[in-house]
Design an enzyme around this catalytic site. Structure first.
Site, PDB file in Angstrom:
ATOM      1  N   GLY B 216       0.760  -1.125   0.283  1.00 55.68           N
ATOM      2  CA  GLY B 216      -0.055  -0.101  -0.047  1.00 55.68           C
ATOM      3  C   GLY B 216       0.781   1.061  -0.145  1.00 55.68           C
ATOM      4  O   GLY B 216       0.347   2.293  -0.587  1.00 55.68           O
ATOM      5  N   HIS B 217       2.105   1.164   0.660  1.00 59.73           N
ATOM      6  CA  HIS B 217       3.011   2.373   0.740  1.00 59.73           C
ATOM      7  C   HIS B 217       4.088   1.608   0.070  1.00 59.73           C
ATOM      8  O   HIS B 217       4.690   0.759   0.726  1.00 59.73           O
ATOM      9  CB  HIS B 217       3.174   2.783   2.198  1.00 59.73           C
ATOM     10  CG  HIS B 217       3.890   4.239   2.148  1.00 59.73           C
ATOM     11  ND1 HIS B 217       5.134   4.364   1.396  1.00 59.73           N
ATOM     12  CD2 HIS B 217       3.804   5.283   2.776  1.00 59.73           C
ATOM     13  CE1 HIS B 217       5.529   5.368   1.532  1.00 59.73           C
ATOM     14  NE2 HIS B 217       4.531   6.223   2.468  1.00 59.73           N
ATOM     15  N   HIS B 284      -0.393  10.300  -3.540  1.00 56.77           N
ATOM     16  CA  HIS B 284       0.320  10.403  -2.729  1.00 56.77           C
ATOM     17  C   HIS B 284       1.978  10.447  -2.999  1.00 56.77           C
ATOM     18  O   HIS B 284       2.313   9.601  -3.631  1.00 56.77           O
ATOM     19  CB  HIS B 284       0.269   9.377  -1.589  1.00 56.77           C
ATOM     20  CG  HIS B 284       1.019   9.519  -0.241  1.00 56.77           C
ATOM     21  ND1 HIS B 284       2.169   8.851  -0.296  1.00 56.77           N
ATOM     22  CD2 HIS B 284       0.625  10.120   0.931  1.00 56.77           C
ATOM     23  CE1 HIS B 284       2.694   9.275   1.172  1.00 56.77           C
ATOM     24  NE2 HIS B 284       1.663   9.861   1.714  1.00 56.77           N
ATOM     25  N   GLU B 336      -1.899  14.150   0.555  1.00 58.04           N
ATOM     26  CA  GLU B 336      -0.388  14.599   0.566  1.00 58.04           C
ATOM     27  C   GLU B 336       0.090  14.117  -1.094  1.00 58.04           C
ATOM     28  O   GLU B 336       0.776  13.588  -1.061  1.00 58.04           O
ATOM     29  CB  GLU B 336       0.367  13.737   1.485  1.00 58.04           C
ATOM     30  CG  GLU B 336      -0.338  13.897   2.983  1.00 58.04           C
ATOM     31  CD  GLU B 336       0.552  13.216   4.062  1.00 58.04           C
ATOM     32  OE1 GLU B 336       0.788  13.828   5.174  1.00 58.04           O
ATOM     33  OE2 GLU B 336       0.974  11.648   3.620  1.00 58.04           O
ATOM     34  N   GLU B 352       6.162  17.984   0.741  1.00 64.01           N
ATOM     35  CA  GLU B 352       6.381  17.345   1.853  1.00 64.01           C
ATOM     36  C   GLU B 352       7.871  16.942   1.630  1.00 64.01           C
ATOM     37  O   GLU B 352       8.559  16.647   0.623  1.00 64.01           O
ATOM     38  CB  GLU B 352       6.031  16.109   2.092  1.00 64.01           C
ATOM     39  CG  GLU B 352       6.297  15.339   3.235  1.00 64.01           C
ATOM     40  CD  GLU B 352       5.493  13.830   3.478  1.00 64.01           C
ATOM     41  OE1 GLU B 352       4.342  13.823   2.932  1.00 64.01           O
ATOM     42  OE2 GLU B 352       6.000  12.956   4.102  1.00 64.01           O
ATOM     43  N   CYS B 354       9.792  14.859   2.854  1.00 69.31           N
ATOM     44  CA  CYS B 354      10.059  13.340   2.412  1.00 69.31           C
ATOM     45  C   CYS B 354       9.739  12.902   0.764  1.00 69.31           C
ATOM     46  O   CYS B 354      10.427  12.167   0.320  1.00 69.31           O
ATOM     47  CB  CYS B 354       8.970  12.323   2.951  1.00 69.31           C
ATOM     48  SG  CYS B 354       9.530  12.185   4.745  1.00 69.31           S
ATOM     49  N   CYS B 432       8.200  10.906   9.613  1.00 71.99           N
ATOM     50  CA  CYS B 432       9.006  10.512   8.607  1.00 71.99           C
ATOM     51  C   CYS B 432      10.018  11.325   8.225  1.00 71.99           C
ATOM     52  O   CYS B 432      11.003  11.016   7.698  1.00 71.99           O
ATOM     53  CB  CYS B 432       8.237   9.825   7.469  1.00 71.99           C
ATOM     54  SG  CYS B 432       6.911  11.462   6.878  1.00 71.99           S
ATOM     55  N   CYS B 433       9.792  12.709   8.238  1.00 71.64           N
ATOM     56  CA  CYS B 433      10.605  13.642   7.441  1.00 71.64           C
ATOM     57  C   CYS B 433      12.158  13.743   8.385  1.00 71.64           C
ATOM     58  O   CYS B 433      13.102  13.617   7.652  1.00 71.64           O
ATOM     59  CB  CYS B 433       9.963  14.896   7.635  1.00 71.64           C
ATOM     60  SG  CYS B 433       8.717  14.857   6.299  1.00 71.64           S
TER      61      CYS B 433
END
Lengths: 670, 670
Positions: B216-217, B284, B336, B352, B354, B432-433
């Site tokens: 999914g990611h 995304h 996002e 973002e 990331c 995450c960043c």
């Protein structure tokens, strides 16, 4: 000085501009709306409005037949809106649609009332009487009349004041009932509305055992004051005052109902603090101006100076910090709400048609408190721009949201703009705006004029005949004008000799007081707060010629409105202009206004009637440069290229009547 | 020609610009992050990352003790993120935090790996080894290693591929494990990652009885290719290829998992159509560039031309239509995500950190496929602007979102901008960043250089020493520069005589090929796709002097970017500039750039090191006019007043290091 709106039956509007609108409402909107209320428009979401009244009526019949054996429905929540899979699947004794669906009838009957008042129509009146019979048959013996709870179970009625619009429906019912009564003299619906209000009066209040709440969506306040003024019954005034006084008092009623709200100020419902402490317009814009209108009524009726102070502060908050140049209010779609001061984005504007209509309600009431054009200038601004833009020229499609800048692609692809539509829509599931336009336009005569005992206030200029009564003598005032195409207004006053009659003509702020007024044999008149008071009528017939300077103007916003920085817009009289792709090609953002600003006016007839368009000297700019990244998105700038163009502007209210395309009110100035 | 990133251990970065960043990561970010992973930062939301590994380890101990009597937990969903009321209330055997929390460890260990590779640190290595022990103790005997399901019940593992990031966690674990292995030679974590990948290889695939899904990611794809290239094990390549090939194939796996998705194209996960048919970057943004990076790996490893075509189309879609001038991507906070082409709002930008990091991953891989500066120019752009802006100068606060225009009041009061923060935040719940910046900055040397058998590609200019091996002979390349303050780069090449060595120097697109290169006794070199290839090294030591024209430039966006219409931005070399309230006062929107554009550069040391600021001739404009409404919001325009000002601009990455205030990258030009 007590100021009243003029009785709508004493004004006849025959005007090149407004008659088109009122006829559209009479011939298109009201009949179409009746079809909608009865779910007979295949392409529209069924309303189930009249269905629900019939369903509630069936229940009443059952109740009467069964007597003590009647087992009332027990309430179970089915959602904010319930629709059957197919219209045909709808059961005859079930409630469908939004839980405030009853109000659609009330808004319709209100528009019908105003329309019948100025344009009798036996056929329409018969339909309306039939509808009223259906509605009244749904009323419970105790007076309660909200079909959602009658059908779904009265045990939970008034258990969710915040979200379940019973008091809102009562408010609209009162407004509709009074309008129909005033137009036709028939009191069946008025009596039903009174009985509902009586029931509510018995249930709500400060006393122990009563509900200490108030409406989640305001309107009952101003409606009850109107019912009080129509009937003279003190309890309606008391109830309205209770609702206003109680709002925002600690402990907050809605926090009690909805404990999850604790700790967050309830701006949305204007219930964060008591109304007398409110100075900034916040929350849902329609709710807000409906509340403020009720507060203004109360300030007038009770003479409450503190409340008047709040009303004035709230007015200033809207007009000086939170209003689009079109008279649109509510800058954010999140909560359909006011944003913070000076936050007025053009492309994501909400500026709901209904909110501007509510602003007109508020403005008229503020004028009754303080006779200044500061209120009626805004009333005119909203009417000619952000409200009329809500309806297509054929009366068949409507804007709910009135943006000041549109890029059709963005509305379709950007979820942040999905509330903004590049063309008007047929009808809405939540259909507040079309009937609201209908009721306002049908009664525009009552907004054009106000009266005190001896004075006729002319707020708006339109071809019309007015009968004004002073101590039993009837004065006839005839207004002739091509307004707003022209600033010339001719007024005949007949039969005023010796009555002490005064004519108070609004000299709009946008004229910068550049006007001429030829009063013939009368004195010139006195200008006070933007109204020219003319008195001393001595002959049977006097003619007054007013000419307002109606020249196109470039206009700019307060620099704190960051979205409008470096930009100007265009107006002529009260009319705001915009440019469309249709006339100016794509990429309107590449057009800049040349300095010094040069505006020409032209008479245009492409909309099927005469309107004034503007032509502004401008340039289409492009930047010249060399590619520097391999990317073509960004390039080194070397120079500006300017190709002169004449930017064509049309009245904002007329936009999106020639298909879909870009639109913009503001333009950069070089 | 096969291009590899240079082994990080063969580059030593000692650079006035980058050493500051890498030291910040080593001394501030990595230690702070370790505290975060262990919930020892009182003001930050507890991560529970190491807690979860310990909890899973406890369960394993229980399993081993009880043997057949062990009753595994049955899965019940508790939410996407679970936090105890108080940190102290956390039970030692429960899972807390976001369900992808394991990946925080993996990102940390990856940054640690890169840092140790270039800067040995026994103390840190000991901490890391301890952490690895804890993580490995959590692994199930079958190789599975995701604490969320180990603790909450394995019966539902891989039952929600779309939202429950198990494969994402595996991907990050692999990336971390490989980095740590390459730095230290220790393979404990690498073996754990391999065993997890082996387990997934057994469970996923086209064969009957296997799960036909995909992540999914995304990230597992590129991680598995990396694992394949590190270990030479074919099954990791196979699994990565399966994930890429299967994605978006009908019937869509996620629609099966989540039937409510039926009928809506799944842009968000880039799973709407098979990847070889994808030509527009959608959904995304981080997910997208992680996927595209994996696709580029696959195109390189398999030589798949069709896949290469998709990669190139997707690259162009990003760079030519969907990228901010800062290298930021993802224009909308809704999902996002990428917005539609040319929709690049400055004030509501997501961009973002990331996502820009992922763009760098993608760029480096595209360069391996096609040796052109078109990729590395963008890598540089993102690094110096939209990525470094993510971290404060003290390494203690971070931007997740990198807007190009900020009005602090709007960020606080406008819900549509609540994702935009006017100052960097300490740490994020979904963190995450910061670790992503840490791992990129720690390994910046591997982005600065690429190599083929005989060529060293210099993508980024920074003071550094590189050891390059050709057929067993070691060549030492020393780079000295003050880049990006200066465009002068000195390069010493030692020991290249007779090796066939070539130096390939990137001549950035922003120079418009204005550069000088003194190669001494060598030929001038050949420019191909923006790289200057210099060969024929014949002496033991050669000195090459490169000077890139580093002059400030005004830059504009494609006119289809409507948000940037009539505006220009400023750059110098790869550095994008912005203006802050701190230097220029409030209401930046009232400032316009004067024509012709005049930019001066100045050396500045107020940030604690030398940087170059710009000064641009501009004017603060205000409109003059008379009041016309009583409202003070709108006024009749009569003229423009211009007060000359020098607009001071600082590098974009440095903004918001001097407190809160307005910021803008773009300015109107008169």
């Amino acid at each position: 000085m007590e100021i009243r709106p003029l009785d709508i039956k004493r004004v006849t509007v025959e005007d090149s501009f407004w008659s088109r609108e009122t006829e559209l409402v009479r011939k298109e909107v009201i009949p179409y709306q009746w079809e909608i209320l009865n779910d007979r428009v295949p392409e529209a979401t069924p309303s189930f409005c009249m269905h629900n009244f019939r369903a509630a009526g069936l229940l009443g019949k059952k109740m009467r037949t069964l007597g003590r054996d009647f087992e009332p429905p027990r309430y179970t929540y089915k959602g904010f809106a319930v629709f059957p899979d197919k219209k045909e699947d709808a059961k005859e004794d079930e409630f469908y649609g939004f839980l405030f669906q009853d109000s659609d009838f009330s808004k319709w009957i209100e528009a019908v009332g105003y329309s019948l008042a100025v344009h009798p129509d036996k056929e329409l009146e018969k339909i309306a009487d039939g509808a009223i019979d259906t509605v009244c048959a749904a009323q419970l013996p105790n007076g309660y009349l909200d079909t959602y709870y009658i059908i779904n179970g009265m045990d939970k009625s008034f258990s969710d004041l915040r979200d379940h619009h019973e008091l809102y429906c009562m408010g609209h019912l009162i407004e509709g009932a009074v309008a129909y009564y005033e137009a036709t003299g028939k009191d069946k619906l008025l009596n039903a509305a009174k009985r509902f209000a009586d029931y509510v009066y018995g249930v709500f209040g400060r006393e122990e055992g009563k509900i200490h709440g108030y409406p989640g969506h305001e309107i009952a306040e101003m409606a009850l004051f109107r019912l009080y003024e129509t009937t003279g019954e003190e309890r309606y005034r008391e109830l309205a005052e209770y609702f206003i006084d109680q709002r925002g008092q600690a402990p907050l009623y809605f926090e009690n109902e909805h404990p999850e709200m604790k700790g967050r100020p309830d701006y949305y419902h204007q219930a964060h603090i008591p109304v007398r402490e409110q100075t900034e317009a916040v929350g849902h814009a329609v709710r807000a101006v409906y509340l403020y209108s009720g507060m203004a009524d109360m300030a007038r009726i009770t003479g409450d100076r503190e409340l008047l102070g709040s009303c004035k502060a709230l007015w200033d908050s809207i007009v000086n910090e939170k209003m689009y140049i079109t008279g649109g209010i509510g800058a954010t779609h999140i909560g359909e709400s006011f944003s913070f001061p000076f936050d007025l984005p053009n492309d994501t504007a909400y500026a709901e048609t209904c909110a501007s209509i509510g602003l007109v309600f508020f403005a008229r009431r503020m004028f009754s408190l303080e006779q200044s054009r500061k209120y009626t200038d805004i009333m005119e601004l909203a009417l000619y721009n952000g409200i009329l833009s809500g309806m297509a020229l054929d009366g068949k499609s409507f804007f709910y949201v009135n943006p000041l800048e549109v890029l059709p692609e963005a509305c379709k692809k950007d979820e942040r703009k999905e509330h903004v539509k590049p063309v008007r829509q047929k009808w809405f599931g939540c259909a507040c705006c079309p009937p609201n336009i209908a009721r306002l336009v049908s009664s525009v005569g009552a907004y054009a004029y106000g009266e005190s005992d001896d004075t006729l206030f002319v707020h708006l200029y339109m071809g019309s005949k007015i009968r004004k009564n002073i101590s039993g003598r009837e004065i006839e005032i005839t207004v002739k004008t091509d307004y707003p195409n022209s600033g010339k207004v001719g007024i005949d006053v007949k039969g005023a000799a010796g009555t002490g009659f005064r004519l108070a003509l609004r000299i709009p702020g946008w004229t910068s007081d550049n006007y001429t007024c030829d009063t013939g044999s009368l004195n010139d008149g006195t200008l006070d707060e933007g109204y020219l008071y003319i008195g001393g009528f001595k002959d049977d017939l006097h003619h007054v010629s007013l000419e307002l300077e109606m020249k196109p103007r470039a206009v700019f916003a307060d620099p704190r409105v960051s979205e409008d920085a470096q930009k100007i817009a265009f107006m002529r009289g009260p009319v705001v202009y915009c440019a469309e792709e249709k006339d100016n090609g794509k990429n309107l953002k590449s057009i800049v206004i040349s300095r010094p600003v040069d505006i020409k006016e032209k008479t245009d007839s492409e909309f099927g009637f005469e309107s004034v368009s503007l032509e502004v000297s401008a340039a289409r700019r492009s930047f010249e440069g060399a590619e520097f990244f391999e990317s073509t998105l960004y390039r080194d700038y070397s120079d500006v290229r300017e190709d002169p163009v004449d930017l064509k502007l049309i009245p904002y209210a007329l936009w999106a009547n020639r298909g879909e395309g870009e639109m913009s009110v503001y333009f950069f100035i070089t």
